[in-house]
Design a protein around this motif. Structure first.
Motif, short mmCIF file in Angstrom:
data_model
loop_
_atom_site.label_atom_id
_atom_site.label_comp_id
_atom_site.label_asym_id
_atom_site.label_seq_id
_atom_site.Cartn_x
_atom_site.Cartn_y
_atom_site.Cartn_z
N LYS A 160 9.37 -1.44 -19.67
CA LYS A 160 10.75 -1.19 -19.22
C LYS A 160 10.71 -0.28 -17.99
CE LYS A 160 13.08 -1.20 -23.69
NZ LYS A 160 13.85 -0.36 -24.63
N LEU A 161 11.73 -0.38 -17.18
CA LEU A 161 11.86 0.52 -16.04
C LEU A 161 12.42 1.83 -16.56
CD1 LEU A 161 13.37 -1.98 -13.45
CD2 LEU A 161 10.96 -1.44 -13.89
N LEU A 162 11.62 2.89 -16.51
CA LEU A 162 12.00 4.15 -17.13
C LEU A 162 12.53 5.19 -16.15
CD1 LEU A 162 9.03 4.50 -19.64
CD2 LEU A 162 11.33 3.59 -20.06
N LYS A 163 11.97 5.22 -14.94
CA LYS A 163 12.36 6.27 -14.01
C LYS A 163 12.27 5.75 -12.57
CE LYS A 163 11.11 10.98 -12.68
NZ LYS A 163 10.13 12.05 -12.85
N PRO A 164 13.39 5.81 -11.83
CA PRO A 164 13.33 5.37 -10.44
C PRO A 164 12.60 6.38 -9.57
CG PRO A 164 15.51 6.19 -10.94
CD PRO A 164 14.73 6.22 -12.23
N LYS A 165 11.85 5.88 -8.60
CA LYS A 165 11.20 6.75 -7.61
C LYS A 165 12.14 6.81 -6.42
CE LYS A 165 8.14 8.94 -5.17
NZ LYS A 165 7.89 10.33 -5.35
N VAL A 222 0.84 -1.20 0.00
CA VAL A 222 0.00 0.00 0.00
C VAL A 222 0.88 1.26 0.00
CG1 VAL A 222 -1.70 1.32 1.34
CG2 VAL A 222 -1.94 -1.17 1.12
N GLN A 223 1.94 1.24 0.81
CA GLN A 223 2.84 2.39 0.84
C GLN A 223 3.56 2.55 -0.50
OE1 GLN A 223 4.87 0.92 4.38
NE2 GLN A 223 4.39 2.83 5.44
N ALA A 224 3.90 1.44 -1.14
CA ALA A 224 4.56 1.50 -2.45
C ALA A 224 3.64 2.14 -3.48
CB ALA A 224 4.97 0.11 -2.90
N VAL A 225 2.37 1.75 -3.46
CA VAL A 225 1.38 2.34 -4.38
C VAL A 225 1.26 3.84 -4.12
CG1 VAL A 225 -1.07 2.38 -5.01
CG2 VAL A 225 0.12 0.19 -4.75
N GLN A 226 1.26 4.25 -2.85
CA GLN A 226 1.20 5.67 -2.52
C GLN A 226 2.43 6.41 -3.06
OE1 GLN A 226 0.77 5.49 1.73
NE2 GLN A 226 -1.46 5.36 1.64
N GLN A 227 3.61 5.79 -2.97
CA GLN A 227 4.84 6.41 -3.46
C GLN A 227 4.79 6.59 -4.98
OE1 GLN A 227 7.58 7.64 -1.82
NE2 GLN A 227 6.40 7.32 0.05
N LEU A 228 4.11 5.68 -5.66
CA LEU A 228 4.02 5.72 -7.13
C LEU A 228 2.70 6.35 -7.59
CD1 LEU A 228 5.44 2.14 -7.81
CD2 LEU A 228 6.65 4.32 -8.03
N GLN A 229 2.09 7.17 -6.76
CA GLN A 229 0.75 7.71 -7.02
C GLN A 229 0.64 8.56 -8.28
OE1 GLN A 229 -0.57 10.15 -3.79
NE2 GLN A 229 1.35 11.29 -3.70
N THR A 230 1.75 9.09 -8.79
CA THR A 230 1.66 9.88 -10.02
C THR A 230 1.29 8.99 -11.20
OG1 THR A 230 4.00 9.61 -10.52
CG2 THR A 230 3.37 11.56 -9.24
N ARG A 231 1.52 7.70 -11.05
CA ARG A 231 1.21 6.70 -12.09
C ARG A 231 1.93 7.00 -13.40
NH1 ARG A 231 -1.05 5.02 -7.83
NH2 ARG A 231 -3.05 3.99 -7.81
N GLU A 232 3.09 7.61 -13.31
CA GLU A 232 3.91 7.90 -14.49
C GLU A 232 4.42 6.58 -15.07
OE1 GLU A 232 8.07 10.28 -15.37
OE2 GLU A 232 6.90 10.77 -13.59
N GLU A 233 4.25 6.38 -16.35
CA GLU A 233 4.64 5.12 -17.02
C GLU A 233 6.11 4.79 -16.77
OE1 GLU A 233 3.81 1.71 -19.29
OE2 GLU A 233 2.44 3.22 -18.49
N GLY A 234 6.35 3.58 -16.27
CA GLY A 234 7.71 3.11 -16.05
C GLY A 234 8.35 3.57 -14.75
N LEU A 235 7.63 4.35 -13.94
CA LEU A 235 8.14 4.77 -12.64
C LEU A 235 8.21 3.53 -11.75
CD1 LEU A 235 8.89 7.37 -10.99
CD2 LEU A 235 6.52 7.38 -10.20
N PHE A 236 9.30 3.35 -11.00
CA PHE A 236 9.45 2.10 -10.23
C PHE A 236 10.18 2.32 -8.92
CE2 PHE A 236 13.41 2.46 -12.49
CZ PHE A 236 14.36 1.94 -11.63
N LEU A 237 10.04 1.34 -8.04
CA LEU A 237 10.80 1.26 -6.81
C LEU A 237 10.94 -0.21 -6.44
CD1 LEU A 237 8.80 0.51 -4.17
CD2 LEU A 237 8.07 2.85 -4.53
#
Length: 135
Positions: free
Chosen positions: A87-92, A11-26
Motif C-alpha cells: 500500500k502507499l503509506l507515505k508521500p514523499k 535515478v532521481q526518483a530513487v535518490q528522493q526515496l533513499q530512506t527506503r521507508e516502507e510504502g514511501l512513494f512519489l
C-alpha cells in the motif's frame, strides 16, 4: 499534490526515496513514454517503478483498475494494495513545496481536534430536530 515530482528521471526518483521507508512513494512524469506517469514506491529496501498508462481518458497501472485522475488513483492505493507490492503509506513531498494543512494551521485558520470539546447533543435528523415538524 506534494507527491507529484514532475519531470525527474528514475535515478532521481530513487535518490528522493533513499530512506527506503516502507510504502514511501512519489509520482513522476514518464520520460520514456510521454503522456504517461510513473509511480515509484519503496518496498523492502528497493524502489519499485510502476508505469501509469494513460489510455482513453483513464489512468491505470494494471489495465484493470481504471481512474479518471492521479489523485483518485493514489487515494485508492493508500487504502488497497491492489496490483502494487505494498500500500502507499507515505508521500514523499517534492522539495520546496509547503503543505496547505501546515500553512493554514500556522495562520490560525485550521482547528486542532485536540482543542475541541463535545457538548450536549442539540438535535438530530433533518434540520436539527423534532421542532421543525408540522402538526
Amino acid at each position: 499534490m506534494p507527491w507529484f515530482h514532475g519531470s525527474i528521471s528514475g535515478v532521481q526518483a530513487v535518490q528522493q526515496l533513499q530512506t527506503r521507508e516502507e510504502g514511501l512513494f512519489l509520482v513522476r512524469e514518464s520520460i520514456r513514454h510521454p503522456g504517461d506517469y510513473v509511480l515509484c514506491v519503496s518496498h523492502h529496501g528497493e524502489v519499485v517503478h510502476y508505469r501509469i498508462h494513460h489510455h482513453e481518458s483513464n489512468l491505470s497501472i494494471d489495465l484493470e483498475q481504471k481512474f479518471s485522475n492521479l489523485m483518485d488513483m493514489i487515494e485508492f492505493y493508500t487504502i488497497n494494495q491492489g496490483a502494487l507490492c505494498t500500500k502507499l503509506l507515505k508521500p514523499k513531498p517534492k522539495q520546496g513545496t509547503k503543505s496547505a494543512e501546515e500553512e493554514l494551521s500556522k495562520a490560525g485558520w485550521l482547528l486542532s481536534f485536540q482543542r475541541l470539546t463535545l457538548g450536549k447533543k442539540i438535535g438530530q435528523g433533518e434540520f436539527g430536530g423534532k421542532a421543525n415538524k408540522k402538526k
